[in-house]
Design a protein around this motif. Structure first.
Motif, mmCIF file in Angstrom:
data_model
loop_
_atom_site.group_PDB
_atom_site.id
_atom_site.type_symbol
_atom_site.label_atom_id
_atom_site.label_comp_id
_atom_site.label_asym_id
_atom_site.label_seq_id
_atom_site.Cartn_x
_atom_site.Cartn_y
_atom_site.Cartn_z
ATOM 1 N N UNK A 1 0.861 -1.181 0.000
ATOM 2 C CA UNK A 1 0.000 0.000 0.000
ATOM 3 C C UNK A 1 0.897 1.230 0.000
ATOM 4 N N UNK A 2 0.595 2.181 -0.865
ATOM 5 C CA UNK A 2 1.417 3.388 -1.015
ATOM 6 C C UNK A 2 0.593 4.599 -0.620
ATOM 7 N N UNK A 3 1.173 5.442 0.213
ATOM 8 C CA UNK A 3 0.510 6.673 0.651
ATOM 9 C C UNK A 3 1.468 7.840 0.490
ATOM 10 N N UNK A 4 0.914 9.048 0.535
ATOM 11 C CA UNK A 4 1.731 10.243 0.443
ATOM 12 C C UNK A 4 2.275 10.653 1.794
ATOM 13 N N UNK B 1 6.062 9.354 -2.127
ATOM 14 C CA UNK B 1 5.412 8.099 -1.776
ATOM 15 C C UNK B 1 6.158 7.312 -0.700
ATOM 16 N N UNK B 2 5.400 6.686 0.161
ATOM 17 C CA UNK B 2 5.920 5.752 1.162
ATOM 18 C C UNK B 2 5.154 4.440 0.987
ATOM 19 N N UNK B 3 5.872 3.338 0.982
ATOM 20 C CA UNK B 3 5.257 2.026 0.756
ATOM 21 C C UNK B 3 5.215 1.217 2.045
ATOM 22 N N UNK B 4 4.045 0.664 2.331
ATOM 23 C CA UNK B 4 3.894 -0.341 3.377
ATOM 24 C C UNK B 4 3.837 -1.701 2.691
ATOM 25 N N UNK B 5 4.685 -2.615 3.123
ATOM 26 C CA UNK B 5 4.851 -3.883 2.417
ATOM 27 C C UNK B 5 4.672 -5.060 3.377
ATOM 28 N N UNK B 6 3.886 -6.035 2.928
ATOM 29 C CA UNK B 6 3.759 -7.309 3.649
ATOM 30 C C UNK B 6 4.343 -8.400 2.767
ATOM 31 N N UNK B 7 5.308 -9.113 3.299
ATOM 32 C CA UNK B 7 5.975 -10.166 2.515
ATOM 33 C C UNK B 7 5.156 -11.451 2.506
ATOM 34 N N UNK C 1 16.132 -1.918 0.488
ATOM 35 C CA UNK C 1 16.944 -1.731 -0.709
ATOM 36 C C UNK C 1 16.526 -2.677 -1.828
ATOM 37 N N UNK C 2 16.101 -3.886 -1.462
ATOM 38 C CA UNK C 2 15.683 -4.848 -2.486
ATOM 39 C C UNK C 2 14.374 -4.425 -3.143
ATOM 40 N N UNK D 1 10.357 2.473 2.743
ATOM 41 C CA UNK D 1 9.623 1.210 2.729
ATOM 42 C C UNK D 1 9.470 0.741 4.175
ATOM 43 N N UNK D 2 8.241 0.523 4.575
ATOM 44 C CA UNK D 2 7.944 0.084 5.931
ATOM 45 C C UNK D 2 7.344 -1.317 5.857
ATOM 46 N N UNK D 3 7.993 -2.284 6.502
ATOM 47 C CA UNK D 3 7.520 -3.661 6.477
ATOM 48 C C UNK D 3 6.556 -3.896 7.635
ATOM 49 N N UNK D 4 5.432 -4.521 7.331
ATOM 50 C CA UNK D 4 4.403 -4.788 8.342
ATOM 51 C C UNK D 4 3.938 -6.232 8.219
ATOM 52 N N UNK D 5 3.394 -6.740 9.337
ATOM 53 C CA UNK D 5 2.808 -8.090 9.312
ATOM 54 C C UNK D 5 1.395 -8.065 8.748
ATOM 55 N N UNK D 6 0.664 -6.992 9.031
ATOM 56 C CA UNK D 6 -0.697 -6.837 8.532
ATOM 57 C C UNK D 6 -0.943 -5.385 8.178
#
Length: 553
Positions: free
Chosen positions: A475-478, A488-494, A503-504, A522-527
């Motif tokens: 999910x990308x937000x401003x 843009x800042x991205x929230x990412x769930x692997x 970096x990847x 890039x911010x990694x989240x579980x949910x």
């Protein structure tokens, strides 16, 4: 004199008075300008100066070359290069022969460009081989290799400027001009005469709420829009337009090359925007008109503060304003450059459906977005009920008028969602109609990001991030940025069992999507926070981004 002593009007005088007529098609503008302004300078680029007559001749050579290479009426011809005089020649040549111009943002990369070329059904692409470190032809060769299957089967021809001719299957610029000799003036005249004012002239691709770029269809009616605005700003052949805006955007397209052709104003053209270069050129060329977004105004003012230049020649221009964040910048720019006016527009209906005037007050120019222009209706409605809001009450901006797009190319669903049965386009923008009749643009109802003047749909970026096999959801937000307004800042769930570093994720994006679309964090989240209907709660993500990253980036 007849027997009653009444003097009859001379027919020759009537003929002379009726001789002038506004050109009906965009492709007719260069000849129109050459007849009126001839030997006057039209374009200054890197010290090279081109007259209106020379530019019109260049348009005709390019047009005959395209005909010789099989470009037919209605064919989509894409143009992917930075500002240069050839951009102008090619653009007018395409529209003169009844083909459809498809300008492509030079900051886009392979994935973006492939989608636009395929969706527009482009038969021809004209591009520069490279610009500095950016290898445009190299990126294209990933899509259309010399040996092997092309990912773009409808793309029949490539025209490459500054090419040595070593690549097979490429038409070089000198080769295109040599081919023009095979097509006579009568053939070109017949093609031009067959173009009607209501024909499709160009597609401007813009990102929307679907997550994919949409081709905004426009005819030749924009001529009236540009003529009215130039008259309102008193632009004549004595003006000099400082044009650092990209010609592939409707802002630069209309306020640069179209305004120049209609008024005789000279363009000082730069490949891209650099504040120090622009100030130096304003001083040297005595530019009188500048345009831009608040980011341009901010950088010009700051560059001038570091090293003052003589900018006293500037007399007006359009600086997009209205949002509270842009008001201080507009005031500073107006103090430096004089009576800049504000305006409101978008790719779907062009520049200046509301526009200020030379005698607008400073408050109107800095805190509003112009007065509705002739030929347009602007409504502000409650986005839930569709009812018109009272004066002074914010709502969604709706626009109806003669330059409202006829729709999105090959996308009837998006067209139906944007344009209602009464012909009003629903912009998704928040605004308010003031007691003085001016419109004020306040922001976006949609999740669209505005990054340094570029519209970015977060869903498009999310889709590309999620193409990484180790990423399950994004999910990308401003996020606020003092220079670009937001980034843009991205929230990412692997995916389960997968781990990635920021970096990847960024490396996955570089060279494949435009640099301004790449997340700055890039911010990694579980949910991810979800609504009951399964939608990501982006309001909460914006709050989380501010909490984790602090203030403005």
């Amino acid at each position: 004199m007849d027997s009653g002593g009444i003097v009859k009007p001379r027919m020759i005088a009537h003929s002379r008075a009726s001789a002038w007529a506004e050109p009906a098609t965009l492709g007719a503008l260069p000849v129109f300008a050459a007849r009126r302004f001839g030997a006057r300078e039209a374009v200054c680029f890197r010290g090279h100066r081109t007259t209106f007559a020379e530019l019109a001749a260049g348009v005709d050579r390019a047009a005959r070359g395209l005909i010789a290479h099989g470009v037919r009426p209605g064919d989509a011809v894409a143009l992917w290069m930075l500002n240069r005089p050839e951009w102008i020649e090619i653009a007018f040549a395409v529209m003169k022969i009844g083909a459809v111009l498809v300008p492509i943002n030079t900051r886009l990369r392979t994935a973006d460009v492939a989608y636009i070329l395929e969706q527009s059904e482009a038969s021809t692409l004209v591009l520069a081989r490279r610009s500095g470190p950016i290898d445009y032809l190299g990126m294209l060769r990933e899509l259309v290799p010399v040996d092997g299957a092309s990912r773009l089967p409808k793309l029949a021809r490539l025209v490459v400027l500054d090419d040595d001719g070593a690549d097979p299957g490429i038409v070089t610029w000198p080769g295109l001009l040599r081919a023009a000799e095979r097509v006579d003036a009568a053939t070109l005249a017949a093609r031009a005469a067959a173009v009607a004012a209501d024909d499709l002239a160009f597609l401007m691709y813009t990102s929307g709420t679907t997550g994919f770029p949409k081709g905004v269809m426009h005819g030749h009616q924009i001529i009236r829009n540009v003529t009215d605005r130039a008259f309102r700003l008193a632009i004549t052949e004595h003006d000099v337009i400082m044009m650092y805006l990209p010609l592939f955007h409707l802002f630069g397209f209309s306020e640069g090359m179209l305004t120049s052709m209609l008024t005789g104003a000279r363009q000082v053209l730069t490949e891209s925007f650099d504040a120090d270069e622009s100030l130096a050129l304003i001083e040297r060329e005595r530019a009188t008109v500048i345009h831009g977004f608040d980011t341009h105004g901010k950088e010009l003012v700051e560059a001038h503060a570091r090293r003052p230049r003589d900018v006293s020649s500037i007399r007006t221009g359009i600086l997009a304003a209205g949002m509270s964040s842009s008001t201080p910048i507009a005031r500073r720019a107006r103090k430096l450059f004089g009576p800049l006016v504000s305006g409101y527009g978008m790719s779907e209906f062009g520049v200046g459906v509301s526009i200020g005037a030379l005698d607008s007050t400073e408050e109107q120019s800095c805190e509003a977005s112009g007065y509705p222009a002739p030929g347009y209706e602007i409504r502000v409605v409650d986005p839930d009920t569709g009812r018109d809001q009272p004066v002074g009450t914010p709502g969604e901006i709706l626009v109806r008028g003669y330059t409202v797009t006829r729709g999105y190319y090959n996308n009837p669903e998006a067209t139906a969602a944007a344009i209602d049965t009464e012909g009003f386009i629903h912009t998704g923008d928040m605004g308010v109609l003031r007691t003085d009749g001016h419109l004020r643009f306040m922001g976006r109802y949609k999740d669209m990001l505005k990054i340094g003047g570029e519209n970015v749909d977060p869903m498009e970026v999310e889709a590309y991030i999620m193409s990484h096999p180790a990423i399950n959801l994004a999910a990308v937000v401003g996020y606020p940025d003092p220079r670009l307004s937001e980034v843009p800042v991205a929230f990412v769930r692997c995916e389960p069992g997968q781990r990635l570093g920021a970096d990847e994720v960024l490396a996955h994006c570089r060279g494949r999507i435009a640099s301004f679309k790449i997340p700055r964090a890039v911010i990694f989240v579980d949910e991810l926070p979800m609504t009951s209907s399964g939608k990501v709660q982006k309001v909460r993500l914006r709050e989380e981004a501010r909490r984790r990253l602090g203030g403005a980036s």
